[in-house]
Design a protein around this motif. Structure first.
Motif, PDB file in Angstrom:
ATOM      1  N   GLU A 115       7.592  13.620   0.604  1.00  0.00           N
ATOM      2  CA  GLU A 115       6.963  12.915   1.710  1.00  0.00           C
ATOM      3  C   GLU A 115       5.461  12.910   1.466  1.00  0.00           C
ATOM      4  O   GLU A 115       4.845  13.961   1.309  1.00  0.00           O
ATOM      5  CB  GLU A 115       7.297  13.587   3.039  1.00  0.00           C
ATOM      6  CG  GLU A 115       6.854  12.763   4.217  1.00  0.00           C
ATOM      7  CD  GLU A 115       7.456  13.228   5.528  1.00  0.00           C
ATOM      8  OE1 GLU A 115       6.800  13.020   6.561  1.00  0.00           O
ATOM      9  OE2 GLU A 115       8.556  13.805   5.504  1.00  0.00           O
ATOM     10  N   LEU A 116       4.902  11.714   1.388  1.00  0.00           N
ATOM     11  CA  LEU A 116       3.458  11.595   1.171  1.00  0.00           C
ATOM     12  C   LEU A 116       2.703  12.027   2.422  1.00  0.00           C
ATOM     13  O   LEU A 116       3.180  11.816   3.541  1.00  0.00           O
ATOM     14  CB  LEU A 116       3.096  10.147   0.839  1.00  0.00           C
ATOM     15  CG  LEU A 116       3.631   9.594  -0.476  1.00  0.00           C
ATOM     16  CD1 LEU A 116       3.258   8.119  -0.622  1.00  0.00           C
ATOM     17  CD2 LEU A 116       3.110  10.387  -1.652  1.00  0.00           C
ATOM     18  N   PRO A 117       1.519  12.599   2.258  1.00  0.00           N
ATOM     19  CA  PRO A 117       0.697  12.968   3.422  1.00  0.00           C
ATOM     20  C   PRO A 117       0.386  11.730   4.265  1.00  0.00           C
ATOM     21  O   PRO A 117       0.124  10.643   3.722  1.00  0.00           O
ATOM     22  CB  PRO A 117      -0.581  13.542   2.796  1.00  0.00           C
ATOM     23  CG  PRO A 117      -0.210  13.904   1.396  1.00  0.00           C
ATOM     24  CD  PRO A 117       0.888  12.966   0.994  1.00  0.00           C
ATOM     25  N   ALA A 118       0.404  11.896   5.570  1.00  0.00           N
ATOM     26  CA  ALA A 118       0.193  10.781   6.498  1.00  0.00           C
ATOM     27  C   ALA A 118      -1.132  10.075   6.236  1.00  0.00           C
ATOM     28  O   ALA A 118      -1.210   8.838   6.321  1.00  0.00           O
ATOM     29  CB  ALA A 118       0.275  11.275   7.938  1.00  0.00           C
ATOM     30  N   ASP A 119      -2.192  10.828   5.907  1.00  0.00           N
ATOM     31  CA  ASP A 119      -3.489  10.189   5.673  1.00  0.00           C
ATOM     32  C   ASP A 119      -3.458   9.297   4.429  1.00  0.00           C
ATOM     33  O   ASP A 119      -4.125   8.266   4.375  1.00  0.00           O
ATOM     34  CB  ASP A 119      -4.621  11.218   5.603  1.00  0.00           C
ATOM     35  CG  ASP A 119      -4.426  12.264   4.514  1.00  0.00           C
ATOM     36  OD1 ASP A 119      -3.287  12.528   4.108  1.00  0.00           O
ATOM     37  OD2 ASP A 119      -5.453  12.842   4.081  1.00  0.00           O
ATOM     38  N   LEU A 120      -2.658   9.650   3.421  1.00  0.00           N
ATOM     39  CA  LEU A 120      -2.525   8.808   2.242  1.00  0.00           C
ATOM     40  C   LEU A 120      -1.785   7.514   2.588  1.00  0.00           C
ATOM     41  O   LEU A 120      -2.180   6.429   2.165  1.00  0.00           O
ATOM     42  CB  LEU A 120      -1.801   9.556   1.117  1.00  0.00           C
ATOM     43  CG  LEU A 120      -1.545   8.764  -0.165  1.00  0.00           C
ATOM     44  CD1 LEU A 120      -2.850   8.230  -0.762  1.00  0.00           C
ATOM     45  CD2 LEU A 120      -0.809   9.620  -1.172  1.00  0.00           C
ATOM     46  N   VAL A 121      -0.723   7.625   3.371  1.00  0.00           N
ATOM     47  CA  VAL A 121       0.023   6.437   3.790  1.00  0.00           C
ATOM     48  C   VAL A 121      -0.891   5.522   4.605  1.00  0.00           C
ATOM     49  O   VAL A 121      -0.908   4.302   4.407  1.00  0.00           O
ATOM     50  CB  VAL A 121       1.295   6.826   4.581  1.00  0.00           C
ATOM     51  CG1 VAL A 121       1.981   5.583   5.134  1.00  0.00           C
ATOM     52  CG2 VAL A 121       2.255   7.616   3.696  1.00  0.00           C
ATOM     53  N   GLU A 122      -1.672   6.100   5.514  1.00  0.00           N
ATOM     54  CA  GLU A 122      -2.612   5.308   6.314  1.00  0.00           C
ATOM     55  C   GLU A 122      -3.639   4.612   5.425  1.00  0.00           C
ATOM     56  O   GLU A 122      -3.971   3.439   5.650  1.00  0.00           O
ATOM     57  CB  GLU A 122      -3.325   6.189   7.336  1.00  0.00           C
ATOM     58  CG  GLU A 122      -2.456   6.585   8.500  1.00  0.00           C
ATOM     59  CD  GLU A 122      -3.187   7.523   9.469  1.00  0.00           C
ATOM     60  OE1 GLU A 122      -4.434   7.391   9.615  1.00  0.00           O
ATOM     61  OE2 GLU A 122      -2.509   8.352  10.067  1.00  0.00           O
ATOM     62  N   ALA A 123      -4.154   5.311   4.428  1.00  0.00           N
ATOM     63  CA  ALA A 123      -5.133   4.709   3.517  1.00  0.00           C
ATOM     64  C   ALA A 123      -4.514   3.537   2.755  1.00  0.00           C
ATOM     65  O   ALA A 123      -5.162   2.500   2.563  1.00  0.00           O
ATOM     66  CB  ALA A 123      -5.660   5.765   2.545  1.00  0.00           C
ATOM     67  N   ILE A 124      -3.270   3.681   2.343  1.00  0.00           N
ATOM     68  CA  ILE A 124      -2.570   2.596   1.651  1.00  0.00           C
ATOM     69  C   ILE A 124      -2.389   1.413   2.588  1.00  0.00           C
ATOM     70  O   ILE A 124      -2.598   0.255   2.202  1.00  0.00           O
ATOM     71  CB  ILE A 124      -1.218   3.087   1.085  1.00  0.00           C
ATOM     72  CG1 ILE A 124      -1.459   4.109  -0.028  1.00  0.00           C
ATOM     73  CG2 ILE A 124      -0.368   1.916   0.584  1.00  0.00           C
ATOM     74  CD1 ILE A 124      -0.217   4.859  -0.464  1.00  0.00           C
ATOM     75  N   GLU A 125      -2.011   1.693   3.827  1.00  0.00           N
ATOM     76  CA  GLU A 125      -1.845   0.618   4.809  1.00  0.00           C
ATOM     77  C   GLU A 125      -3.153  -0.132   5.039  1.00  0.00           C
ATOM     78  O   GLU A 125      -3.177  -1.365   5.079  1.00  0.00           O
ATOM     79  CB  GLU A 125      -1.320   1.191   6.130  1.00  0.00           C
ATOM     80  CG  GLU A 125       0.120   1.626   6.063  1.00  0.00           C
ATOM     81  CD  GLU A 125       0.623   2.266   7.344  1.00  0.00           C
ATOM     82  OE1 GLU A 125       1.841   2.222   7.565  1.00  0.00           O
ATOM     83  OE2 GLU A 125      -0.196   2.805   8.129  1.00  0.00           O
ATOM     84  N   GLN A 126      -4.240   0.607   5.172  1.00  0.00           N
ATOM     85  CA  GLN A 126      -5.539  -0.034   5.409  1.00  0.00           C
ATOM     86  C   GLN A 126      -5.967  -0.853   4.204  1.00  0.00           C
ATOM     87  O   GLN A 126      -6.510  -1.948   4.344  1.00  0.00           O
ATOM     88  CB  GLN A 126      -6.580   1.014   5.775  1.00  0.00           C
ATOM     89  CG  GLN A 126      -6.293   1.602   7.140  1.00  0.00           C
ATOM     90  CD  GLN A 126      -7.485   2.309   7.742  1.00  0.00           C
ATOM     91  OE1 GLN A 126      -8.545   2.379   7.145  1.00  0.00           O
ATOM     92  NE2 GLN A 126      -7.287   2.821   8.937  1.00  0.00           N
ATOM     93  N   ARG A 127      -5.718  -0.331   3.020  1.00  0.00           N
ATOM     94  CA  ARG A 127      -6.125  -1.028   1.800  1.00  0.00           C
ATOM     95  C   ARG A 127      -5.311  -2.296   1.577  1.00  0.00           C
ATOM     96  O   ARG A 127      -5.825  -3.309   1.094  1.00  0.00           O
ATOM     97  CB  ARG A 127      -5.970  -0.099   0.611  1.00  0.00           C
ATOM     98  CG  ARG A 127      -6.361  -0.737  -0.691  1.00  0.00           C
ATOM     99  CD  ARG A 127      -6.166   0.225  -1.815  1.00  0.00           C
ATOM    100  NE  ARG A 127      -7.447   0.430  -2.467  1.00  0.00           N
ATOM    101  CZ  ARG A 127      -7.633   1.187  -3.502  1.00  0.00           C
ATOM    102  NH1 ARG A 127      -6.627   1.883  -3.985  1.00  0.00           N
ATOM    103  NH2 ARG A 127      -8.799   1.291  -4.057  1.00  0.00           N
ATOM    104  N   THR A 128      -4.025  -2.264   1.918  1.00  0.00           N
ATOM    105  CA  THR A 128      -3.136  -3.391   1.637  1.00  0.00           C
ATOM    106  C   THR A 128      -2.929  -4.329   2.814  1.00  0.00           C
ATOM    107  O   THR A 128      -2.498  -5.469   2.630  1.00  0.00           O
ATOM    108  CB  THR A 128      -1.749  -2.892   1.194  1.00  0.00           C
ATOM    109  OG1 THR A 128      -1.142  -2.177   2.273  1.00  0.00           O
ATOM    110  CG2 THR A 128      -1.850  -2.025  -0.050  1.00  0.00           C
ATOM    111  N   GLY A 129      -3.172  -3.837   4.033  1.00  0.00           N
ATOM    112  CA  GLY A 129      -2.894  -4.663   5.208  1.00  0.00           C
ATOM    113  C   GLY A 129      -1.417  -4.719   5.549  1.00  0.00           C
ATOM    114  O   GLY A 129      -0.972  -5.598   6.277  1.00  0.00           O
TER     115      GLY A 129
END
Length: 145
Positions: A115-129
């Motif tokens: 399970e990836l850290p939540a902050d990493l998933v959020e960063a990916i979401e922000q970067r990709t939209g």
């Protein structure tokens, strides 16, 4: 988070695979049971040829075409996984979302529940939209010295 709706997980037994087959309307023929038993017993990612060879080595006469057709049916109904690799398709006893680690020396593929850290998933979401709903990682490496 690795999840679409899980079908069969890492700790799920063969009986659960049979239940899922029945739930999907798949007949549990002798051949289908034998293919499932090999996958669960080995815990490895195997080609149709590997499964065919193991069944025949066990004295279980089953045709190569029958093995392949059963694997495709089990995969398309979410009972097992299918990995597309350079050496061809490999089948595993899991269908739930999970990641893999491939040994660059032996080629062996191991299942990983990461399970990836939540902050990493959020960063990916922000970067990709995109809102990340599920993911799987394909890692490659060598054994530590």
């Amino acid at each position: 988070m690795q999840g679409r709706s899980p079908a069969i997980g890492a700790t799920t037994g063969l009986d659960e695979a049979y239940r899922l087959c029945r739930q999907q309307g798949l007949r549990l023929s002798r051949q289908r049971r034998l293919v499932l038993e090999i996958l669960w017993r080995s815990g490895e990612h195997l080609s149709a040829r590997d499964i065919f060879d193991r069944l025949n080595a066990d004295g279980r006469r089953i045709g190569h075409t029958s093995v392949y057709q059963n694997l495709e049916s089990l995969h398309s109904n979410g009972v097992i996984e299918c990995l597309e690799k350079a050496q061809g398709r490999l089948y595993g006893h899991r269908a739930d979302p999970h990641s893999h680690l491939t040994c660059l020396e032996s080629g062996r593929i191991s299942d990983l529940d990461i399970e990836l850290p939540a902050d990493l998933v959020e960063a990916i979401e922000q970067r990709t939209g995109f809102s990340i709903e599920s993911y799987s990682l394909n890692l490659q490496g060598r054994p530590l010295p």
